[in-house]
Design a protein around this motif. Sequence first.
Motif, mmCIF file in Angstrom:
data_model
loop_
_atom_site.group_PDB
_atom_site.id
_atom_site.type_symbol
_atom_site.label_atom_id
_atom_site.label_comp_id
_atom_site.label_asym_id
_atom_site.label_seq_id
_atom_site.Cartn_x
_atom_site.Cartn_y
_atom_site.Cartn_z
ATOM 1 N N ARG A 1 0.905 -1.238 -0.043
ATOM 2 C CA ARG A 1 -0.085 0.105 0.070
ATOM 3 C C ARG A 1 0.844 1.256 -0.100
ATOM 4 O O ARG A 1 2.056 1.264 0.534
ATOM 5 N N THR A 2 0.260 2.381 -0.580
ATOM 6 C CA THR A 2 0.884 3.562 -0.396
ATOM 7 C C THR A 2 0.036 4.572 0.159
ATOM 8 O O THR A 2 -1.235 4.449 -0.068
ATOM 9 N N GLU B 1 4.176 1.389 2.321
ATOM 10 C CA GLU B 1 4.291 0.652 3.473
ATOM 11 C C GLU B 1 5.072 -0.811 3.193
ATOM 12 O O GLU B 1 5.288 -1.617 4.076
ATOM 13 N N GLY B 2 5.363 -1.295 2.140
ATOM 14 C CA GLY B 2 5.902 -2.389 1.674
ATOM 15 C C GLY B 2 7.074 -2.243 0.827
ATOM 16 O O GLY B 2 8.004 -1.036 1.010
ATOM 17 N N PRO B 3 7.413 -3.069 -0.260
ATOM 18 C CA PRO B 3 8.799 -2.980 -1.183
ATOM 19 C C PRO B 3 8.698 -1.625 -1.789
ATOM 20 O O PRO B 3 7.819 -1.046 -2.262
ATOM 21 N N HIS B 4 10.138 -1.038 -1.739
ATOM 22 C CA HIS B 4 10.236 0.326 -2.309
ATOM 23 C C HIS B 4 10.624 0.500 -3.521
ATOM 24 O O HIS B 4 10.840 1.400 -4.225
ATOM 25 N N ALA B 5 11.162 -0.828 -4.223
ATOM 26 C CA ALA B 5 11.698 -0.717 -5.714
ATOM 27 C C ALA B 5 11.258 -2.033 -6.504
ATOM 28 O O ALA B 5 11.278 -2.811 -5.621
ATOM 29 N N LEU B 6 11.335 -1.801 -7.499
ATOM 30 C CA LEU B 6 11.237 -3.151 -8.558
ATOM 31 C C LEU B 6 12.483 -3.131 -9.117
ATOM 32 O O LEU B 6 13.017 -2.385 -9.698
ATOM 33 N N TYR B 7 12.904 -4.331 -9.328
ATOM 34 C CA TYR B 7 14.242 -4.516 -9.592
ATOM 35 C C TYR B 7 14.064 -5.199 -11.199
ATOM 36 O O TYR B 7 13.365 -6.192 -11.484
ATOM 37 N N ASN B 8 14.619 -4.544 -12.226
ATOM 38 C CA ASN B 8 14.287 -4.850 -13.554
ATOM 39 C C ASN B 8 14.910 -6.225 -14.056
ATOM 40 O O ASN B 8 14.567 -6.715 -15.159
ATOM 41 N N GLY B 9 15.624 -6.801 -13.241
ATOM 42 C CA GLY B 9 16.260 -8.091 -13.399
ATOM 43 C C GLY B 9 15.451 -9.207 -12.873
ATOM 44 O O GLY B 9 15.768 -10.595 -13.044
ATOM 45 N N GLY B 10 14.264 -8.899 -12.409
ATOM 46 C CA GLY B 10 13.484 -9.924 -11.723
ATOM 47 C C GLY B 10 12.269 -10.304 -12.657
ATOM 48 O O GLY B 10 12.064 -9.735 -13.443
ATOM 49 N N PRO B 11 11.641 -11.540 -12.168
ATOM 50 C CA PRO B 11 10.580 -12.093 -13.218
ATOM 51 C C PRO B 11 9.349 -11.488 -13.198
ATOM 52 O O PRO B 11 8.602 -11.309 -14.517
#
Length: 403
Positions: free
Chosen positions: A53-54, A63-73
């Motif tokens: 949530r934001t 409230e949770g993960p702060h970034a998306l990694y572009n190497g991930g599925p």
Amino acid sequence: MERPGKAPRPSRPGRVTVVGGGFAGLTAAITAAEAGAAVTLYEAHATLGGRARTADAPYRTNEGPHALYNGGPHWSWLKQHGLLEPVAPVRPADAVRFRFHRGGTLHRTPPLALLRLARKAPELAPVDADFATWATRAVGARGAGAAAHYVAVALFHHDPGSLSARFVQERLHRVAALPPEAHYPVGGWGALIDRMAARAWDLGVRIETEARVGEVPGTADGPVVVATSLASARRLLGDDTLNWPSGRSALLDLALGARRGDPFVVADLDAPGWLERFSGPGEALAPPGEQLFQGHFPVAPYESKAAGIARAELLLDAGFPGWRERTTWRREALAAGRTGAVDPPGTTWRDRPAIDRGHGVYLAGDQVAAPGVLSEVAFNSAMGAASMALKGLKLARLDAHHA
């Protein structure tokens, strides 16, 4: 209105029931619905998102993960589904404003030993040894300590050196990659969740909010995906074996009056700790003229939230002169057991609680037996749970590597 007790029975046979409307739950619901299953999703809160949530304006904190990694599925999956954009990368102007706190002062570059270690392939790190022992042999005690503290950004754990060398090295290799893998959903993770929810609605997923499930729904009419925290799944399923180590962190959200030259990131290499200016890639996250910072400072089981906040303030003193007078808003919290799985020496993600719980019940979440870093674990486990549920319905089967 909250609905305690057992969730209503699915409206027709062959329905997949998803408990939990966070990133994992929505991923599972969308995947099952795309394969032709009827899907009902129950969320205990008034809004979807879970820890993704934001908060509402004016300070749109995550409230949770702060970034998306572009190497991930999940990156390619979101992109293929038209759910990814808009996202913002680390801008060149921000990349040069990384600061590293070591020896009590700020530096523009990390120790060379940390960089040397970060380049090592994760496969070179043993599963059975702890990270501190392996890294010390590779680059010396000082470099190993700095690397362990730096990688805490992806662990939320007070002692990364005590964890499996393979587990920690995989994360160090990813967070120190150049160019940076990290990207930021514009508008916060809540904007991404809104797009996922709209996609689910378009596919016919029946979404029930404020519907707290107190007992796992019966599976006679179709499989159930429990996409909650591991603690909630343990209570819901009455299964005391659903345990796995996690971290514990003091969280600090802070808005400061804007000032030219403020760092983008201050990474503490003397102890685990991280401060990041999230209004850099997304200016709409704070009011005009203000900057929104979010930080986390892992604390040991015997330490209080105040101990972590004290370390945060030392980092602020070093990196942000006059920050107290510039503060326009502040929030503190303690995250315990809700920051993802950590693997002790001798274990891997395969040793965590299995997705398939038997009798048509499947788990998804960030402490479940699935590979990946941060939110990638939730995504991979959700894809695995959806694949197994669909196989049970004989509707479809996803690639085996998701299971």
